[in-house]
Design a protein around this motif. Structure first.
Motif, PDB file in Angstrom:
ATOM      1  N   PRO A  66      38.745  59.757  94.608  1.00  0.00           N
ATOM      2  CA  PRO A  66      39.109  59.971  93.256  1.00  0.00           C
ATOM      3  C   PRO A  66      37.469  60.483  92.963  1.00  0.00           C
ATOM      4  O   PRO A  66      37.377  61.597  92.059  1.00  0.00           O
ATOM      5  CB  PRO A  66      39.336  59.162  92.636  1.00  0.00           C
ATOM      6  N   GLU A  67      36.496  59.742  93.006  1.00  0.00           N
ATOM      7  CA  GLU A  67      35.156  60.263  92.810  1.00  0.00           C
ATOM      8  C   GLU A  67      34.697  61.586  93.344  1.00  0.00           C
ATOM      9  O   GLU A  67      34.214  62.570  92.409  1.00  0.00           O
ATOM     10  CB  GLU A  67      34.085  59.225  92.992  1.00  0.00           C
ATOM     11  N   ALA A  68      34.854  61.928  94.609  1.00  0.00           N
ATOM     12  CA  ALA A  68      34.692  63.265  95.154  1.00  0.00           C
ATOM     13  C   ALA A  68      35.418  64.261  94.538  1.00  0.00           C
ATOM     14  O   ALA A  68      35.196  65.490  94.291  1.00  0.00           O
ATOM     15  CB  ALA A  68      34.789  63.164  96.687  1.00  0.00           C
ATOM     16  N   LYS A  69      36.599  63.844  94.148  1.00  0.00           N
ATOM     17  CA  LYS A  69      37.779  65.059  93.709  1.00  0.00           C
ATOM     18  C   LYS A  69      37.146  65.274  92.385  1.00  0.00           C
ATOM     19  O   LYS A  69      37.082  66.460  91.907  1.00  0.00           O
ATOM     20  CB  LYS A  69      39.097  64.171  93.538  1.00  0.00           C
ATOM     21  N   ARG A  70      36.589  64.293  91.775  1.00  0.00           N
ATOM     22  CA  ARG A  70      36.244  64.474  90.285  1.00  0.00           C
ATOM     23  C   ARG A  70      34.756  65.347  90.163  1.00  0.00           C
ATOM     24  O   ARG A  70      34.755  66.404  89.285  1.00  0.00           O
ATOM     25  CB  ARG A  70      35.992  63.073  89.533  1.00  0.00           C
ATOM     26  N   ARG A  71      33.953  65.149  91.268  1.00  0.00           N
ATOM     27  CA  ARG A  71      32.800  66.097  91.252  1.00  0.00           C
ATOM     28  C   ARG A  71      33.354  67.461  91.741  1.00  0.00           C
ATOM     29  O   ARG A  71      32.676  68.319  91.081  1.00  0.00           O
ATOM     30  CB  ARG A  71      31.900  65.543  92.356  1.00  0.00           C
ATOM     31  N   ARG A  72      34.064  67.503  92.617  1.00  0.00           N
ATOM     32  CA  ARG A  72      34.602  69.108  93.141  1.00  0.00           C
ATOM     33  C   ARG A  72      35.143  69.539  91.909  1.00  0.00           C
ATOM     34  O   ARG A  72      34.891  70.916  91.869  1.00  0.00           O
ATOM     35  CB  ARG A  72      35.531  68.791  94.128  1.00  0.00           C
ATOM     36  N   VAL A  73      36.059  69.159  91.061  1.00  0.00           N
ATOM     37  CA  VAL A  73      36.682  69.652  90.081  1.00  0.00           C
ATOM     38  C   VAL A  73      35.646  69.982  89.016  1.00  0.00           C
ATOM     39  O   VAL A  73      35.686  71.250  88.359  1.00  0.00           O
ATOM     40  CB  VAL A  73      37.786  68.686  89.478  1.00  0.00           C
ATOM     41  N   LEU A  74      34.600  69.171  88.786  1.00  0.00           N
ATOM     42  CA  LEU A  74      33.540  69.522  87.714  1.00  0.00           C
ATOM     43  C   LEU A  74      32.886  70.851  88.080  1.00  0.00           C
ATOM     44  O   LEU A  74      32.400  71.737  87.456  1.00  0.00           O
ATOM     45  CB  LEU A  74      32.726  68.406  87.607  1.00  0.00           C
ATOM     46  N   GLU A  75      32.433  70.868  89.522  1.00  0.00           N
ATOM     47  CA  GLU A  75      31.624  72.194  89.858  1.00  0.00           C
ATOM     48  C   GLU A  75      32.658  73.377  89.799  1.00  0.00           C
ATOM     49  O   GLU A  75      31.977  74.457  89.274  1.00  0.00           O
ATOM     50  CB  GLU A  75      31.488  71.940  91.401  1.00  0.00           C
ATOM     51  N   GLU A  76      33.839  73.112  90.476  1.00  0.00           N
ATOM     52  CA  GLU A  76      34.546  74.635  90.074  1.00  0.00           C
ATOM     53  C   GLU A  76      34.901  74.974  88.747  1.00  0.00           C
ATOM     54  O   GLU A  76      34.921  76.052  88.215  1.00  0.00           O
ATOM     55  CB  GLU A  76      36.118  74.143  90.690  1.00  0.00           C
ATOM     56  N   SER A  77      35.074  73.826  87.638  1.00  0.00           N
ATOM     57  CA  SER A  77      34.974  74.327  86.340  1.00  0.00           C
ATOM     58  C   SER A  77      33.871  74.873  85.600  1.00  0.00           C
ATOM     59  O   SER A  77      33.838  75.912  84.990  1.00  0.00           O
ATOM     60  CB  SER A  77      35.360  72.975  85.502  1.00  0.00           C
ATOM     61  N   ARG A  78      32.526  74.347  86.450  1.00  0.00           N
ATOM     62  CA  ARG A  78      31.371  74.654  85.830  1.00  0.00           C
ATOM     63  C   ARG A  78      31.283  76.221  86.258  1.00  0.00           C
ATOM     64  O   ARG A  78      30.864  77.127  85.408  1.00  0.00           O
ATOM     65  CB  ARG A  78      30.429  74.226  86.402  1.00  0.00           C
ATOM     66  N   ASP A  79      31.530  76.499  87.522  1.00  0.00           N
ATOM     67  CA  ASP A  79      31.699  77.933  87.984  1.00  0.00           C
ATOM     68  C   ASP A  79      32.415  78.917  87.170  1.00  0.00           C
ATOM     69  O   ASP A  79      32.097  80.064  86.742  1.00  0.00           O
ATOM     70  CB  ASP A  79      31.802  78.068  89.462  1.00  0.00           C
TER      71      ASP A  79
END
Length: 226
Positions: free
Chosen positions: A83-96
């Motif tokens: 869940p933590e890795a998923k959260r970081r990945r989603v944050l990066e995608e949303s930032r881009d």
């Protein structure tokens, strides 16, 4: 002799169906699947922890990707991902995606401002044209109205005075009894004094008498044959 009162020991039997044996609807198998609780119905699925922020960011990323025309495929093994890795990945995608959307919004805002200025100028020209056409139409209507009033005034001057117009008619166009209070009082007085009665005899009726008088008068009017 009728046989309606006699019992039927051998009733009529239907023929066998060509499509096979028939079964009643309630004899068919039913409830063959077991229903389970779905998410939102208070089952075990509701007790599992959910990362609502990550789900929201993921939905926003998918939305912006659809706007750009680049749909984001679903990640494989998403359930097994941390869940933590998923959260970081989603944050990066949303930032881009947010950065790209901001750039697109800036470019689109400039284009929109230019388009708005052009549309405003076009609307101003159309408005001025409409005002000018309405003013011309109003002036034309006023001129036509003034011309009609002038023509009517000249007509009244030329024909309004009967002393200057010898063709005018001085006769009073009304009946002699227009100012009488009671009218049509003598209607029906020609039959006054005549007794009307019904005679049940065709030879003594008024119609037969008038007809015979007409026939007798026509005899005298006929020319004599030589």
């Amino acid at each position: 002799m009728t046989t309606a009162h006699r019992p039927t020991f051998d009733p009529a039997r239907g023929k066998d169906a060509q499509r096979g044996p028939a079964y009643h609807q309630r004899l068919l198998p039913a409830h063959t699947q077991l229903k389970v609780r779905k998410p939102g119905q208070g089952g075990d699925a509701d007790n599992a922890p959910r990362d609502l922020r990550a789900e929201l960011l993921r939905a926003e990323a998918v939305h912006f990707a659809k706007i750009k025309g680049e749909p984001i495929p679903e990640a494989e093994g998403e359930d097994e991902e941390d869940p933590e890795a998923k959260r970081r990945r989603v944050l990066e995608e949303s930032r881009d995606v947010d950065a790209d959307s901001e750039n697109d919004e800036e470019d689109s805002s400039e284009d929109d401002s230019d388009d708005d200025e052009d549309e405003t100028a076009e609307l101003q020209r159309e408005l001025e044209k409409i005002k000018r056409e309405r003013a011309e139409k109003r002036e034309q209507e006023e001129r036509e109205k003034a011309a009609a009033e002038e023509e009517e005034r000249e007509h009244d001057i030329a024909l309004g005075n009967p002393l200057l117009n010898p063709k005018s008619d001085f006769h009073v166009k009304r009946r002699w009894d227009d100012d009488v209070i009671f009218k049509n009082q003598a209607r029906g007085t020609e039959d006054k004094g005549k007794k009307k009665e019904f005679v049940n005899d065709l030879l003594r009726s008024d119609f037969h008498k008038r007809f015979m008088r007409l026939v007798e008068s026509s005899r005298f009017l006929q020319p004599k044959q030589s």
